[in-house]
Scaffold this motif. Structure first.
Motif, PDB file in Angstrom:
ATOM      1  N   ASP A  98      -4.576  15.436   1.730  1.00  0.00           N
ATOM      2  CA  ASP A  98      -5.346  16.268   0.809  1.00  0.00           C
ATOM      3  C   ASP A  98      -5.981  15.428  -0.290  1.00  0.00           C
ATOM      4  N   ALA A  99      -5.298  14.363  -0.697  1.00  0.00           N
ATOM      5  CA  ALA A  99      -5.821  13.547  -1.800  1.00  0.00           C
ATOM      6  C   ALA A  99      -5.244  12.140  -1.765  1.00  0.00           C
ATOM      7  N   LEU A 100      -6.062  11.187  -2.185  1.00  0.00           N
ATOM      8  CA  LEU A 100      -5.672   9.786  -2.393  1.00  0.00           C
ATOM      9  C   LEU A 100      -6.095   9.451  -3.822  1.00  0.00           C
ATOM     10  N   ASN A 101      -5.144   9.495  -4.747  1.00  0.00           N
ATOM     11  CA  ASN A 101      -5.454   9.401  -6.176  1.00  0.00           C
ATOM     12  C   ASN A 101      -5.140   8.018  -6.729  1.00  0.00           C
ATOM     13  N   PHE A 102      -6.078   7.450  -7.492  1.00  0.00           N
ATOM     14  CA  PHE A 102      -5.880   6.156  -8.120  1.00  0.00           C
ATOM     15  C   PHE A 102      -6.971   5.962  -9.165  1.00  0.00           C
ATOM     16  N   THR A 103      -6.780   4.964 -10.028  1.00  0.00           N
ATOM     17  CA  THR A 103      -7.787   4.606 -11.023  1.00  0.00           C
ATOM     18  C   THR A 103      -8.422   3.281 -10.627  1.00  0.00           C
ATOM     19  N   PRO A 104      -9.722   3.253 -10.335  1.00  0.00           N
ATOM     20  CA  PRO A 104     -10.371   2.000  -9.942  1.00  0.00           C
ATOM     21  C   PRO A 104     -10.323   0.974 -11.072  1.00  0.00           C
ATOM     22  N   VAL A 105     -10.291  -0.284 -10.696  1.00  0.00           N
ATOM     23  CA  VAL A 105     -10.358  -1.368 -11.671  1.00  0.00           C
ATOM     24  C   VAL A 105     -11.825  -1.635 -11.979  1.00  0.00           C
ATOM     25  N   GLU A 106     -12.241  -1.343 -13.184  1.00  0.00           N
ATOM     26  CA  GLU A 106     -13.642  -1.492 -13.572  1.00  0.00           C
ATOM     27  C   GLU A 106     -14.057  -2.967 -13.588  1.00  0.00           C
ATOM     28  N   GLY A 107     -15.157  -3.237 -12.882  1.00  0.00           N
ATOM     29  CA  GLY A 107     -15.691  -4.595 -12.882  1.00  0.00           C
ATOM     30  C   GLY A 107     -14.816  -5.599 -12.158  1.00  0.00           C
ATOM     31  N   GLY A 108     -13.846  -5.113 -11.382  1.00  0.00           N
ATOM     32  CA  GLY A 108     -12.937  -6.007 -10.689  1.00  0.00           C
ATOM     33  C   GLY A 108     -13.568  -6.632  -9.456  1.00  0.00           C
ATOM     34  N   SER A 109     -12.997  -7.721  -9.003  1.00  0.00           N
ATOM     35  CA  SER A 109     -13.483  -8.389  -7.798  1.00  0.00           C
ATOM     36  C   SER A 109     -12.914  -7.703  -6.570  1.00  0.00           C
ATOM     37  N   VAL A 110     -13.250  -8.246  -5.401  1.00  0.00           N
ATOM     38  CA  VAL A 110     -12.744  -7.697  -4.144  1.00  0.00           C
ATOM     39  C   VAL A 110     -11.212  -7.694  -4.126  1.00  0.00           C
ATOM     40  N   ARG A 111     -10.610  -8.538  -4.915  1.00  0.00           N
ATOM     41  CA  ARG A 111      -9.149  -8.616  -4.981  1.00  0.00           C
ATOM     42  C   ARG A 111      -8.535  -7.286  -5.421  1.00  0.00           C
ATOM     43  N   TYR A 112      -9.275  -6.516  -6.195  1.00  0.00           N
ATOM     44  CA  TYR A 112      -8.745  -5.262  -6.720  1.00  0.00           C
ATOM     45  C   TYR A 112      -9.203  -4.037  -5.931  1.00  0.00           C
ATOM     46  N   GLU A 113      -9.965  -4.253  -4.860  1.00  0.00           N
ATOM     47  CA  GLU A 113     -10.424  -3.139  -4.020  1.00  0.00           C
ATOM     48  C   GLU A 113      -9.325  -2.787  -3.020  1.00  0.00           C
ATOM     49  N   THR A 114      -8.231  -2.268  -3.528  1.00  0.00           N
ATOM     50  CA  THR A 114      -7.040  -2.113  -2.680  1.00  0.00           C
ATOM     51  C   THR A 114      -6.613  -0.658  -2.521  1.00  0.00           C
ATOM     52  N   ALA A 115      -7.585   0.243  -2.501  1.00  0.00           N
ATOM     53  CA  ALA A 115      -7.315   1.645  -2.191  1.00  0.00           C
ATOM     54  C   ALA A 115      -8.199   2.035  -1.012  1.00  0.00           C
ATOM     55  N   HIS A 116      -7.556   2.387   0.100  1.00  0.00           N
ATOM     56  CA  HIS A 116      -8.303   2.759   1.305  1.00  0.00           C
ATOM     57  C   HIS A 116      -7.529   3.829   2.073  1.00  0.00           C
ATOM     58  N   ARG A 117      -8.215   4.483   2.987  1.00  0.00           N
ATOM     59  CA  ARG A 117      -7.613   5.636   3.672  1.00  0.00           C
ATOM     60  C   ARG A 117      -6.530   5.238   4.674  1.00  0.00           C
ATOM     61  N   ILE A 118      -6.543   4.018   5.177  1.00  0.00           N
ATOM     62  CA  ILE A 118      -5.512   3.557   6.124  1.00  0.00           C
ATOM     63  C   ILE A 118      -4.635   2.482   5.498  1.00  0.00           C
ATOM     64  N   ALA A 119      -5.223   1.354   5.124  1.00  0.00           N
ATOM     65  CA  ALA A 119      -4.463   0.234   4.565  1.00  0.00           C
ATOM     66  C   ALA A 119      -5.037  -0.133   3.201  1.00  0.00           C
ATOM     67  N   GLY A 120      -4.179  -0.178   2.179  1.00  0.00           N
ATOM     68  CA  GLY A 120      -4.642  -0.469   0.825  1.00  0.00           C
ATOM     69  C   GLY A 120      -5.107  -1.894   0.654  1.00  0.00           C
ATOM     70  N   GLN A 121      -4.174  -2.825   0.599  1.00  0.00           N
ATOM     71  CA  GLN A 121      -4.506  -4.238   0.454  1.00  0.00           C
ATOM     72  C   GLN A 121      -4.355  -4.946   1.799  1.00  0.00           C
ATOM     73  N   THR A 122      -5.391  -5.730   2.189  1.00  0.00           N
ATOM     74  CA  THR A 122      -5.340  -6.517   3.422  1.00  0.00           C
ATOM     75  C   THR A 122      -5.746  -7.957   3.111  1.00  0.00           C
ATOM     76  N   VAL A 123      -5.805  -8.775   4.138  1.00  0.00           N
ATOM     77  CA  VAL A 123      -6.163 -10.183   3.958  1.00  0.00           C
ATOM     78  C   VAL A 123      -7.562 -10.318   3.370  1.00  0.00           C
TER      79      VAL A 123
END
Length: 371
Positions: free
Chosen positions: A172-197
């Motif tokens: 129903d929901a995937l809740n988080f606060t994005p990191v403003e101005g962050g690099s790809v390192r902080y793009e760790t919210a996804h529908r299947i796997a959060g953080q990957t290689v």
């Protein structure tokens, strides 16, 4: 648990409130290791609040050394600090030899970061043919890597032999606060796997994801091609109407009535034991009261329908049933005590029976029993 075989164990109504507890926790087991296997188990109607704990799972805290969880269910809500998963908090296995397969989670999971519908953090073990419903919430995120939240796994570490494949997410929901101005390192919210290689290197894509799908009502967090598709961290979007038995069979879901083929249902599948009565319990097995007093007994049929419970009284001259009403997964038998004596209230549900022995004493007045 070491070299353990845990099968057909079901926990209902688990309640845990430990604001000061900082250790790891599993709803059924703690650390599961050394070729242990958990099969056809469940924890249902759970409310777990451990806001200072790390490595918290609906069934087990952690899984390692060629251990597995198969055809098992978690339902309820959990709060932890980090490494929170619907089945396991963490899976440690560099060789990809541990596994979580054919499991169902329907839960509200909340932690600061590192949250997965199935496992919080995984070293590329087999996470396959699992279904996730409910909601996930990362309240703050890690200052090093962001929220690390995913419908199946929060942190997917190392490119090893295991596969995260054939999973279906209907959150129903995937809740988080994005990191403003962050690099790809902080793009760790996804529908299947959060953080990957990819979040670590910015160039490599993960080769351990395959054939994972998400109901389209939950929009992708990112539309970048590096995360897209059934082989990406976002998974492939699919309409509810396309989630049919034939579709699930193409992913390898086995339909039957045992752990090797545990799924049932015409559309969104459930495990074969879901909705089935797993026992019958009298919350009170012995009750004493005075004549002319009123009493009640609650009978619970975990996993099943309270409509299937029937009740009888051995001697209705001792007590008289006032009413019987449904309550949660059980029935309450309310009665009036008529005269001194002993009788038994018996409840039946399928092959299960539970009893409460009622003893009625004389109505006392100034320490003298009336007859």
């Amino acid at each position: 648990a070491l070299q353990a075989k845990v099968e057909d164990v079901h926990v209902y109504g688990l309640k845990v409130d430990g604001s000061g507890f900082t250790g790891s926790f599993g709803g059924l087991l703690g650390n599961v290791s050394v070729m242990s296997k958990v099969s056809a188990c469940s924890v249902e109607d759970a409310v777990v609040s451990l806001p200072a704990s790390e490595s918290v799972g609906g069934l087990c805290a952690s899984l390692r050394t060629s251990s597995s969880v198969v055809a098992s269910k978690f339902g309820g809500s959990m709060v932890a600090k980090s490494a929170l998963g619907g089945i396991a908090g963490e899976v440690y296995e560099n060789g990809g030899l541990s596994s979580i397969t054919d499991c169902h989670v329907d839960a509200a999971l909340t932690a600061e970061h590192t949250i997965g519908g199935i496992v919080g953090s995984d070293n590329h073990n087999e996470i396959a043919r699992n279904r996730v419903e409910g909601s996930l919430t990362a309240t703050t995120g890690s200052k090093w890597s962001g929220p690390c939240i995913g419908g199946i796994v929060g942190v997917l570490e190392m490119m090893n032999a295991g596969k995260v494949a054939g999973n279906v997410v209907c959150l129903d929901a995937l809740n988080f606060t994005p990191v403003e101005g962050g690099s790809v390192r902080y793009e760790t919210a996804h529908r299947i796997a959060g953080q990957t290689v990819y979040n670590e290197t910015g160039t490599e894509t993960d080769n351990g994801l395959a054939a994972n799908y998400v109901e389209e009502s939950l929009s992708p967090v990112s539309t970048q091609s590096a995360y897209a598709g059934a082989e990406g961290a976002e998974g492939e979007s699919i309409a509810r109407g396309s989630l049919t038995t034939d579709f699930f069979k193409t992913l390898g879901y086995g339909y039957g009535a045992s752990a090797p083929s545990p799924w049932k249902g015409d559309a969104l599948p459930r495990l074969y034991f879901e909705g089935e009565t797993r026992g019958l319990v009298a919350v009170t097995t012995q009750l004493e009261l005075r004549a002319l007093a009123a009493g009640e007994v609650l009978f619970l049929a975990p996993g099943g329908s309270c409509d299937d419970i029937t009740v009888s009284v051995a001697d209705d001259g001792v007590i008289e049933v006032a009413y019987i009403e449904s309550r949660n997964e059980g029935k309450v038998v309310a009665f009036d005590a008529l005269k001194p004596g002993v009788t038994t209230i018996t409840a039946r549900c399928g092959d299960y029976t539970a009893q409460c022995v009622v003893t009625v004493q004389g109505a006392g007045a100034s320490g003298i029993d009336l007859v």
